[in-house]
Scaffold this motif. Structure first.
Motif, PDB file in Angstrom:
ATOM      1  N   ARG A   1      61.592 -54.957  24.555  1.00 35.13           N
ATOM      2  CA  ARG A   1      62.518 -54.236  23.668  1.00 35.13           C
ATOM      3  C   ARG A   1      63.123 -53.065  24.431  1.00 35.13           C
ATOM      4  O   ARG A   1      62.542 -52.542  25.379  1.00 35.13           O
ATOM      5  N   ASP A   2      64.298 -52.656  24.006  1.00 33.49           N
ATOM      6  CA  ASP A   2      64.979 -51.516  24.607  1.00 33.49           C
ATOM      7  C   ASP A   2      64.292 -50.224  24.153  1.00 33.49           C
ATOM      8  O   ASP A   2      64.074 -50.018  22.958  1.00 33.49           O
ATOM      9  N   HIS A   3      63.946 -49.356  25.109  1.00 34.49           N
ATOM     10  CA  HIS A   3      63.324 -48.093  24.714  1.00 34.49           C
ATOM     11  C   HIS A   3      64.315 -46.935  24.653  1.00 34.49           C
ATOM     12  O   HIS A   3      63.928 -45.788  24.375  1.00 34.49           O
ATOM     13  N   GLY A   4      65.584 -47.225  24.928  1.00 30.72           N
ATOM     14  CA  GLY A   4      66.610 -46.204  24.795  1.00 30.72           C
ATOM     15  C   GLY A   4      66.420 -45.023  25.732  1.00 30.72           C
ATOM     16  O   GLY A   4      66.898 -43.915  25.448  1.00 30.72           O
ATOM     17  N   GLY A   5      65.747 -45.226  26.851  1.00 28.76           N
ATOM     18  CA  GLY A   5      65.531 -44.148  27.818  1.00 28.76           C
ATOM     19  C   GLY A   5      64.304 -43.300  27.536  1.00 28.76           C
ATOM     20  O   GLY A   5      63.983 -42.396  28.309  1.00 28.76           O
ATOM     21  N   ASP A   6      63.603 -43.567  26.446  1.00 28.33           N
ATOM     22  CA  ASP A   6      62.380 -42.824  26.112  1.00 28.33           C
ATOM     23  C   ASP A   6      61.198 -43.545  26.762  1.00 28.33           C
ATOM     24  O   ASP A   6      60.593 -44.436  26.168  1.00 28.33           O
ATOM     25  N   ILE A   7      60.870 -43.142  27.992  1.00 21.73           N
ATOM     26  CA  ILE A   7      59.794 -43.795  28.753  1.00 21.73           C
ATOM     27  C   ILE A   7      58.498 -43.041  28.490  1.00 21.73           C
ATOM     28  O   ILE A   7      58.270 -41.947  29.007  1.00 21.73           O
ATOM     29  N   LYS A   8      57.659 -43.605  27.705  1.00 20.31           N
ATOM     30  CA  LYS A   8      56.434 -42.925  27.289  1.00 20.31           C
ATOM     31  C   LYS A   8      55.394 -42.939  28.418  1.00 20.31           C
ATOM     32  O   LYS A   8      55.257 -43.953  29.115  1.00 20.31           O
ATOM     33  N   PRO A   9      54.635 -41.859  28.574  1.00 22.29           N
ATOM     34  CA  PRO A   9      53.623 -41.804  29.638  1.00 22.29           C
ATOM     35  C   PRO A   9      52.273 -42.336  29.178  1.00 22.29           C
ATOM     36  O   PRO A   9      51.227 -41.786  29.512  1.00 22.29           O
ATOM     37  N   TYR A  10      52.289 -43.399  28.408  1.00 22.30           N
ATOM     38  CA  TYR A  10      51.053 -44.000  27.945  1.00 22.30           C
ATOM     39  C   TYR A  10      51.327 -45.429  27.486  1.00 22.30           C
ATOM     40  O   TYR A  10      52.453 -45.801  27.157  1.00 22.30           O
ATOM     41  N   THR A  11      50.295 -46.243  27.493  1.00 21.33           N
ATOM     42  CA  THR A  11      50.335 -47.561  26.877  1.00 21.33           C
ATOM     43  C   THR A  11      50.053 -47.393  25.392  1.00 21.33           C
ATOM     44  O   THR A  11      49.245 -46.555  24.999  1.00 21.33           O
ATOM     45  N   SER A  12      50.702 -48.191  24.558  1.00 23.07           N
ATOM     46  CA  SER A  12      50.456 -48.152  23.119  1.00 23.07           C
ATOM     47  C   SER A  12      49.702 -49.397  22.682  1.00 23.07           C
ATOM     48  O   SER A  12      49.985 -50.508  23.144  1.00 23.07           O
ATOM     49  N   ALA A  13      48.733 -49.193  21.778  1.00 27.03           N
ATOM     50  CA  ALA A  13      48.017 -50.293  21.132  1.00 27.03           C
ATOM     51  C   ALA A  13      48.251 -50.138  19.631  1.00 27.03           C
ATOM     52  O   ALA A  13      47.820 -49.155  19.025  1.00 27.03           O
ATOM     53  N   ILE A  14      48.959 -51.106  19.029  1.00 24.19           N
ATOM     54  CA  ILE A  14      49.483 -50.960  17.670  1.00 24.19           C
ATOM     55  C   ILE A  14      48.890 -52.030  16.760  1.00 24.19           C
ATOM     56  O   ILE A  14      48.987 -53.231  17.045  1.00 24.19           O
ATOM     57  N   THR A  15      48.272 -51.609  15.678  1.00 25.41           N
ATOM     58  CA  THR A  15      47.675 -52.541  14.723  1.00 25.41           C
ATOM     59  C   THR A  15      48.754 -53.381  14.040  1.00 25.41           C
ATOM     60  O   THR A  15      49.746 -52.851  13.546  1.00 25.41           O
ATOM     61  N   MET A  16      48.537 -54.690  14.016  1.00 27.56           N
ATOM     62  CA  MET A  16      49.426 -55.622  13.330  1.00 27.56           C
ATOM     63  C   MET A  16      48.627 -56.368  12.259  1.00 27.56           C
ATOM     64  O   MET A  16      47.399 -56.238  12.176  1.00 27.56           O
ATOM     65  N   ASP A  17      49.291 -57.181  11.455  1.00 28.64           N
ATOM     66  CA  ASP A  17      48.621 -57.844  10.334  1.00 28.64           C
ATOM     67  C   ASP A  17      47.497 -58.774  10.775  1.00 28.64           C
ATOM     68  O   ASP A  17      46.465 -58.874  10.108  1.00 28.64           O
ATOM     69  N   ALA A  18      47.689 -59.478  11.887  1.00 31.55           N
ATOM     70  CA  ALA A  18      46.698 -60.471  12.322  1.00 31.55           C
ATOM     71  C   ALA A  18      46.235 -60.214  13.753  1.00 31.55           C
ATOM     72  O   ALA A  18      45.859 -61.143  14.468  1.00 31.55           O
ATOM     73  N   GLY A  19      46.270 -58.966  14.157  1.00 32.60           N
ATOM     74  CA  GLY A  19      45.861 -58.621  15.519  1.00 32.60           C
ATOM     75  C   GLY A  19      46.435 -57.277  15.913  1.00 32.60           C
ATOM     76  O   GLY A  19      46.439 -56.328  15.124  1.00 32.60           O
ATOM     77  N   TRP A  20      46.966 -57.209  17.126  1.00 36.89           N
ATOM     78  CA  TRP A  20      47.522 -55.944  17.597  1.00 36.89           C
ATOM     79  C   TRP A  20      48.605 -56.215  18.631  1.00 36.89           C
ATOM     80  O   TRP A  20      48.711 -57.318  19.185  1.00 36.89           O
ATOM     81  N   SER A  21      49.406 -55.208  18.893  1.00 33.51           N
ATOM     82  CA  SER A  21      50.489 -55.320  19.870  1.00 33.51           C
ATOM     83  C   SER A  21      50.311 -54.292  20.972  1.00 33.51           C
ATOM     84  O   SER A  21      49.935 -53.155  20.709  1.00 33.51           O
ATOM     85  N   TRP A  22      50.558 -54.720  22.203  1.00 32.01           N
ATOM     86  CA  TRP A  22      50.587 -53.774  23.310  1.00 32.01           C
ATOM     87  C   TRP A  22      52.031 -53.392  23.614  1.00 32.01           C
ATOM     88  O   TRP A  22      52.961 -54.147  23.335  1.00 32.01           O
ATOM     89  N   MET A  23      52.212 -52.214  24.178  1.00 35.57           N
ATOM     90  CA  MET A  23      53.538 -51.762  24.591  1.00 35.57           C
ATOM     91  C   MET A  23      53.396 -51.015  25.914  1.00 35.57           C
ATOM     92  O   MET A  23      52.763 -49.968  25.987  1.00 35.57           O
ATOM     93  N   VAL A  24      53.972 -51.582  26.976  1.00 40.44           N
ATOM     94  CA  VAL A  24      53.901 -51.016  28.321  1.00 40.44           C
ATOM     95  C   VAL A  24      55.303 -50.584  28.734  1.00 40.44           C
ATOM     96  O   VAL A  24      56.184 -51.429  28.941  1.00 40.44           O
ATOM     97  N   PRO A  25      55.572 -49.281  28.840  1.00 41.08           N
ATOM     98  CA  PRO A  25      56.925 -48.822  29.179  1.00 41.08           C
ATOM     99  C   PRO A  25      57.215 -48.923  30.679  1.00 41.08           C
ATOM    100  O   PRO A  25      56.457 -48.401  31.499  1.00 41.08           O
ATOM    101  N   THR A  26      58.282 -49.619  31.034  1.00 41.06           N
ATOM    102  CA  THR A  26      58.762 -49.654  32.417  1.00 41.06           C
ATOM    103  C   THR A  26      60.067 -48.865  32.485  1.00 41.06           C
ATOM    104  O   THR A  26      60.534 -48.311  31.493  1.00 41.06           O
ATOM    105  N   ARG A  27      60.665 -48.819  33.661  1.00 43.88           N
ATOM    106  CA  ARG A  27      61.894 -48.030  33.820  1.00 43.88           C
ATOM    107  C   ARG A  27      63.021 -48.543  32.921  1.00 43.88           C
ATOM    108  O   ARG A  27      63.840 -47.759  32.449  1.00 43.88           O
ATOM    109  N   HIS A  28      63.070 -49.858  32.715  1.00 38.55           N
ATOM    110  CA  HIS A  28      64.221 -50.441  32.029  1.00 38.55           C
ATOM    111  C   HIS A  28      63.985 -50.724  30.554  1.00 38.55           C
ATOM    112  O   HIS A  28      64.918 -50.650  29.747  1.00 38.55           O
ATOM    113  N   ASN A  29      62.760 -51.094  30.184  1.00 40.24           N
ATOM    114  CA  ASN A  29      62.480 -51.426  28.781  1.00 40.24           C
ATOM    115  C   ASN A  29      60.975 -51.397  28.552  1.00 40.24           C
ATOM    116  O   ASN A  29      60.197 -51.155  29.468  1.00 40.24           O
TER     117      ASN A  29
END
Length: 535
Positions: free
Chosen positions: A261-289
């Protein structure tokens, strides 16, 4: 293939003595991250070896965004010897200071798990007592909260860095990383063999591979084979039929949908672990997305339903591949003259940071304790013991995450909370309930606690996750007034808020990599980091 003078000398004097021939030729099956890192470590640390990577261009490499932990940064730069400036230029990583968990309590609650969780420079107990989360426990947690890195612009226009005082890791684009490692392998004199392996010739009396058979009729023979073939586990599972030990009683997820997904230039200095209905989602910010994925159980949600949930939660995304997997490990990673590293040995959900840590630990033990001959069994015992212990500890650590997560009340999470097997870590959770943080108990209590078992990522990491998830516990007293903690927190916040943003810091590192080299402190004295799981 470039043969070193030492190799030629050893090869000429190599004979079938009572202990067998010396190990000089090593074939690494698989050219993904694990295969490339294994081959580079072997060649860089033991230059006399002839090391080959066998990888077919017809077989795609699975991987999107790679997240790491601080020990892996030391492994890349100190143990393997990759240049910090070269990696910055070719891979263009972003900086990771920890993990942000959208986890634990219902609603908008989240908590930060920074890499300095054992420093306690502001105070974990005070943060829990006064804010209800560990987000004010350390200065790095504050940096994470405001997307800052510990660099400050001075009045003279020069940047002052305190990165050397903080542990950090990388977020990496897998495609760029693999391309960079391939070039490093060629430069190091590692032979790249383009071949599809269709079978293997096995020793008639022993669990050993004699040669690999290719689809075009070639036979590839080596003294030692390293199986980095990923989920295929071509040698360990398919050829040697080493039993697999499943983790399905503790970990119910079995599929992941990768997307970006597009992060709009907001490059977070951490990995995100997000609770979902049937598991979880990871989010790893790179330079582009943002490189992301939804880890879930096929028993509770279909692929299409999971994709719909992703779009509802994250908006417009680009879906990539869908991967089915099984959680677990093989009974042994080292059998005969075959060593399995990475996914070919074990897998516990798409946790790239922990997976790379497991790879680094296996590789270091292999390289440092490389057997002299195929009949030297001491390294086999060490590697089998360490790998099994590491993967089992990781299983219990992940299962504890699931069991105490009350973010969502859905069928998947209801079952995880009521049925997931956490028996291997429950004694520690019981001790935690009676007095937390465990890492701040009395010296006599700590001695007893360590006999119960050290969890994956240590007691401080366990404390941070358990407290962040609001696991039941009796908070220890400190004898410190609330105002003293608040003063310390205000002072730290004021200072950290004046630091450079993550985006600004990345631009500084691109111009002057030395500022990041200071941060890593990648000198020989840091080798002790390789012996622990600590962050």
């Amino acid at each position: 293939m470039r043969e070193s003078a030492e190799y030629i000398c050893r090869h000429q004097n190599n004979n079938d003595g009572p202990e067998g021939r010396e190990i000089l030729d090593i074939g690494v099956l698989g050219g993904g991250t694990s295969g490339l890192l294994t081959a580079l470590a072997l060649k860089k640390r033991r230059p006399y070896l002839n090391v080959s990577i066998i990888q077919s261009k017809k077989i795609p490499i699975i991987g999107v965004g790679e997240s790491t932990v601080p020990m892996v940064v030391s492994f890349l730069h100190n143990y393997i010897g990759l240049g910090v400036g070269d990696l910055l230029k070719n891979v263009r990583p972003t900086i990771k200071q920890g993990v942000r968990y959208d986890w634990g309590k219902p609603g908008d609650y989240y908590f930060n798990a920074p890499f300095d969780w054992d420093v306690n420079d502001i105070g974990l107990i005070g943060s829990m007592r006064l804010t209800g989360s560990p987000n004010g426990a350390t200065s790095q947690a504050i940096l994470m909260e405001h997307h800052k890195l510990p660099l400050w612009l001075g009045p003279n226009g020069k940047v002052a860095s305190q990165m050397d005082r903080y542990r950090f890791a990388y977020h990496l684009d897998n495609a760029l990383l693999v391309t960079y490692l391939e070039q490093e392998a060629l430069t190091a004199g590692i032979e790249m063999v383009d071949a599809v392996i269709v079978s293997a010739d096995k020793h008639p009396q022993r669990d050993e591979i004699v040669a690999l058979q290719t689809d075009d009729g070639r036979k590839l023979s080596y003294d030692l084979f390293v199986d980095c073939s990923g989920f295929r586990s071509t040698l360990l599972n398919k050829e040697l039929e080493v039993p697999f030990i499943g983790f399905e009683k503790s970990l119910f997820s079995n599929r992941a949908i990768a997307f970006q997904r597009d992060h709009g230039g907001d490059i977070k200095p951490y990995t995100s672990a997000i609770t979902m209905d049937a598991g979880w989602s990871w989010m790893v910010p790179t330079r582009h997305n943002d490189h992301c994925g939804y880890v879930h159980s096929s028993d509770f949600i279909s692929v299409e339903e999971a994709k719909d949930e992703v779009v509802e939660r994250f908006g417009e995304v680009e879906f990539l591949n869908t991967v089915s997997f099984r959680n677990g490990r093989h009974e042994r990673c080292y059998v005969g003259n075959v060593i399995a590293i990475g996914n070919s040995y074990g897998f516990s959900e798409p946790l790239e940071a922990s997976a790379l840590l497991q790879i680094a630990r296996q590789v270091i033990l292999l390289v440092d304790e490389l057997p002299r001959t195929k009949h030297d069994r001491s390294t086999e015992q060490l590697m089998n013991g360490q790998a099994a212990d590491d993967w089992d500890k990781l299983k219990w650590f992940i299962a504890a995450h699931y069991q105490i997560n009350n973010k969502k009340q859905t069928p998947f999470w209801d079952v995880m909370r009521s049925e997931a097997d956490i028996s291997g870590i429950k004694p520690l959770m019981d001790l935690f309930r009676e007095g937390a943080p465990l890492s701040m108990r009395s010296p006599w209590a700590l001695e007893a606690i360590r006999k119960v078992g050290i969890p994956y990522y240590g007691l401080a990491g366990f404390d941070t996750i358990m407290m962040g998830c609001a696991a039941p516990h009796r908070l220890l007293a400190t004898g410190e007034s609330d105002e003293i903690w608040r003063q310390r927190y205000r002072m730290a916040s004021t200072f950290m808020m004046s630091a450079l943003s993550h985006d600004e810091a990345l631009a500084v590192f691109d111009e002057d990599p030395d500022l990041l080299m200071v941060a890593g402190d990648f000198n020989a004295s840091e080798n002790h980091r390789f012996t622990t799981l600590g962050q």
